[in-house]
Design an enzyme around this catalytic site. Sequence first.
Site, PDB file in Angstrom:
ATOM      1  N   CYS A 110      12.265  -2.484  -8.627  1.00  0.00           N
ATOM      2  CA  CYS A 110      10.879  -2.814  -8.971  1.00  0.00           C
ATOM      3  C   CYS A 110      10.645  -2.654 -10.469  1.00  0.00           C
ATOM      4  O   CYS A 110       9.793  -3.329 -11.046  1.00  0.00           O
ATOM      5  CB  CYS A 110       9.920  -1.953  -8.183  1.00  0.00           C
ATOM      6  SG  CYS A 110      10.418  -0.240  -8.133  1.00  0.00           S
TER       7      CYS A 110
ATOM      8  N   GLU B  64       7.602 -11.579  -9.658  1.00  0.00           N
ATOM      9  CA  GLU B  64       8.749 -10.693  -9.476  1.00  0.00           C
ATOM     10  C   GLU B  64       9.805 -11.427  -8.643  1.00  0.00           C
ATOM     11  O   GLU B  64       9.538 -11.854  -7.529  1.00  0.00           O
ATOM     12  CB  GLU B  64       8.306  -9.417  -8.760  1.00  0.00           C
ATOM     13  CG  GLU B  64       9.410  -8.408  -8.635  1.00  0.00           C
ATOM     14  CD  GLU B  64       8.940  -7.095  -8.034  1.00  0.00           C
ATOM     15  OE1 GLU B  64       8.147  -7.121  -7.077  1.00  0.00           O
ATOM     16  OE2 GLU B  64       9.374  -6.041  -8.531  1.00  0.00           O
TER      17      GLU B  64
ATOM     18  N   LYS C  66       9.080   5.230   7.969  1.00  0.00           N
ATOM     19  CA  LYS C  66       9.676   3.980   8.462  1.00  0.00           C
ATOM     20  C   LYS C  66      10.573   3.374   7.391  1.00  0.00           C
ATOM     21  O   LYS C  66      10.098   2.938   6.348  1.00  0.00           O
ATOM     22  CB  LYS C  66       8.610   2.957   8.839  1.00  0.00           C
ATOM     23  CG  LYS C  66       9.238   1.751   9.553  1.00  0.00           C
ATOM     24  CD  LYS C  66       8.330   0.561   9.617  1.00  0.00           C
ATOM     25  CE  LYS C  66       8.447  -0.362   8.439  1.00  0.00           C
ATOM     26  NZ  LYS C  66       9.747  -1.054   8.316  1.00  0.00           N
TER      27      LYS C  66
ATOM     28  N   GLU D 243       3.652   2.445  -4.737  1.00  0.00           N
ATOM     29  CA  GLU D 243       4.597   2.125  -5.810  1.00  0.00           C
ATOM     30  C   GLU D 243       5.046   0.704  -5.540  1.00  0.00           C
ATOM     31  O   GLU D 243       5.791   0.440  -4.600  1.00  0.00           O
ATOM     32  CB  GLU D 243       5.755   3.133  -5.785  1.00  0.00           C
ATOM     33  CG  GLU D 243       6.450   3.270  -7.111  1.00  0.00           C
ATOM     34  CD  GLU D 243       7.573   2.271  -7.265  1.00  0.00           C
ATOM     35  OE1 GLU D 243       7.279   1.148  -7.738  1.00  0.00           O
ATOM     36  OE2 GLU D 243       8.697   2.583  -6.896  1.00  0.00           O
TER      37      GLU D 243
END
Lengths: 281, 476
Positions: free
Chosen positions: B290, B387, B182, B256
């Site tokens: 990331c 983040e 997806k 991840e």
Amino acid sequence: MSRLAVRKTYKLFIGGAFPRSESGRSFVVTDAKGGFVANAARASRKDARDAVVAARKAFPGWSGATAYNRGQILYRVAEMLEGRRAQFAEELGTGKKAALEAVDATVDRLVWYAGWSDKITAVLGTANPVAGPYFNLSSPEPTGVVAIAAPDDPLLGLVSVVAPAVVTGNTCVVIASQRSPLAAITLAEVLATSDLPGGVVNVLTGHQRELAPSLAGHMDVNALDLTGVADAELAVECEQAAAANLKRVLRPAPEDWTADPGTRRMAALLETKTVWHPLGV
Amino acid sequence: MAVFEYAPAPESRDVVDIRPSYGLFVDGEFVDGAGPSFKTVNPATEETLAEVACAAEADVDRAVRAAGKAFGPWSALPGAERAKYLFRIARLIQERSRELAVLETLDNGKPIRESRDVDLPLVAAHFFYYAGWADKLAHAGFGPDPRPVGVAAQVIPWNFPLLMLAWKIAPALACGNTVVLKPAETTPLTALAFADICVQAGLPAGVVNIVTGAGATGAALVAHPEVGKVAFTGSTEVGRQIARTVAGTGKKLTLELGGKAANIVFDDAALDQAVEGIVNGIFFNQGHVCCAGSRLLVQESVEEELLAALKRRLGTLRLGDPLDKNTDIGAINSAEQLARIRSLTEAGEQEGAERWSPACELPANGYWFPPTLFTRVAQSHRIAREEIFGPVLSVLTFRTEAEAVEKANNTPYGLSAGIWTEKGSRILMMADRLRAGVVWANTFNRFDPASPFGGYKESGYGREGGIAGLEAYLDV
């Protein structure tokens, strides 16, 4: 005249010391026929947290020790265990021949893992040929503090889950088998006299149902080994709790403790670190 | 200093032919989805690019069953045959790389310079790399005949749409698994173009299935009982939910997730080189990375000099049309992400950090955020802990190596870290003590299919790339 024996008080093993449970609780340990053997300390969730603090404190020193040094200490544990062969055989209470075999297998397992300390990096590490002018190396590193629910095999099973965790530099908190916890405490006495730094292995005795979820949800634990959790619902509950800080989880699976362990358990508790550096710039 | 003005140099979008609407790719065919279709927009202009089908639970079920049916024959193929399919795919990606790069830039907003020079070459390289493993698995250290897991459910993010697809699909197929992937809701187009590449490669039907949709589609995919493996790249929050969903199912899981990497500059670093590395570390891909070097830790004695050089350099960054070959900073991927970046930077100001951006004109339409730098940042500030996933750098200082290590590791994340110093022994000592899966020394944001990538702690588990990347797709 016969002499009255001096019995041992079975306590916890936290940070290299042998405290009773802070809760003041204990539980009765019986032999195969249901006879009284001892009152073992029944660790509380607070004891579990204290054990995690001790394990975290020990982590930088133990993971930073040389692999050779860790191997020497594990080998020393094997030596100390060999010296207490008779005592363990008696405590296991499974019949003398089977008990001695179990002790011998445990000593041999420790020797086997001791030798891995300075080899696992070479086996699992890789030099990576990247498409550019870079040095690029991947090495395994310990994941941190590991919480372990030990299986009911009281000595060989216990050592077979603890040794692969600590040989690579992790520190651990292990919940001993609830049914047969005493060998774990006697093993702690061996560990305490083997130059193993305090806090590298911490042993809790008590109710797995109470302790395992608490460690599974602890935010300063990096990995969770559920090998000794026989209750499937409890295992799922612990795995769900472990998601809170993305612990690495070893799920319960049937194990033959006499088989060659391979590197699987060590690898499951290692991280891969990859370092890059330019060449010639 | 003389400044040369650039004339616009836009890449032509004629090389792509975007259809008005796209279906799901299930069992080798494009089919309608039962969910409400959605639009994907160009974030640089807000123009609608296409209408995309949304997979409902029944569609996901159909895709998983197609993958399950294809698994037997695919896993039974000799590795050398699977390898040849993957080599074909790698070649097709190279052949169509210009088209795919433009499509990626249109759908994602990243500069064409990056999609053309970073994303696409890495995508092709990843398929080449894992193609070569398909017939060599017995030599990878997982036993003489390592077996695949089954159907892999793969959910990927919007920051590197096609590259993350490659990271997921290439090793999965090489190991003999079949997949249902997806793509992210805001960047489905290159995954759908990849479906066409699978058709061109003659890949057996059902080996690769692409289901488009939002969170609900992903949740249905991850929860499907016939899935043997779940691989997710995205936020730590969603990663936690997936880990909870997977608990007790026995599915193999790799994650991840997020990061808050420290990029550490010592006083003996080559400062000009470090400035380039800092810029690449946080402004590459608009900071939608990331492993971005989002916390700059600079040794106090060179703080002033470094910040002056850094600000000078930020003044030369060109923000604007992602299709312009001169553009350094493209569009923020979505209105939602832009709102998140704004909210966190506002929190940065409120908590007392000092905000700075170069003079920078933002286009009238689309989603944009200027390169931004915060100084006087404390470790307790949200911009030092959370983040941001945008072009925002938080600057902190340190005096000693020990303090640098302490501050760098003071985060629940552990994906990457950077070190800048000319002293070799200091590099090795720092690399040893930083709790992060990838450490870049005197470089940053380098990627290669042969190099394992993945995090410590709450940045997830499992590795992608290298031998380590095979483990995620083998039943070991």
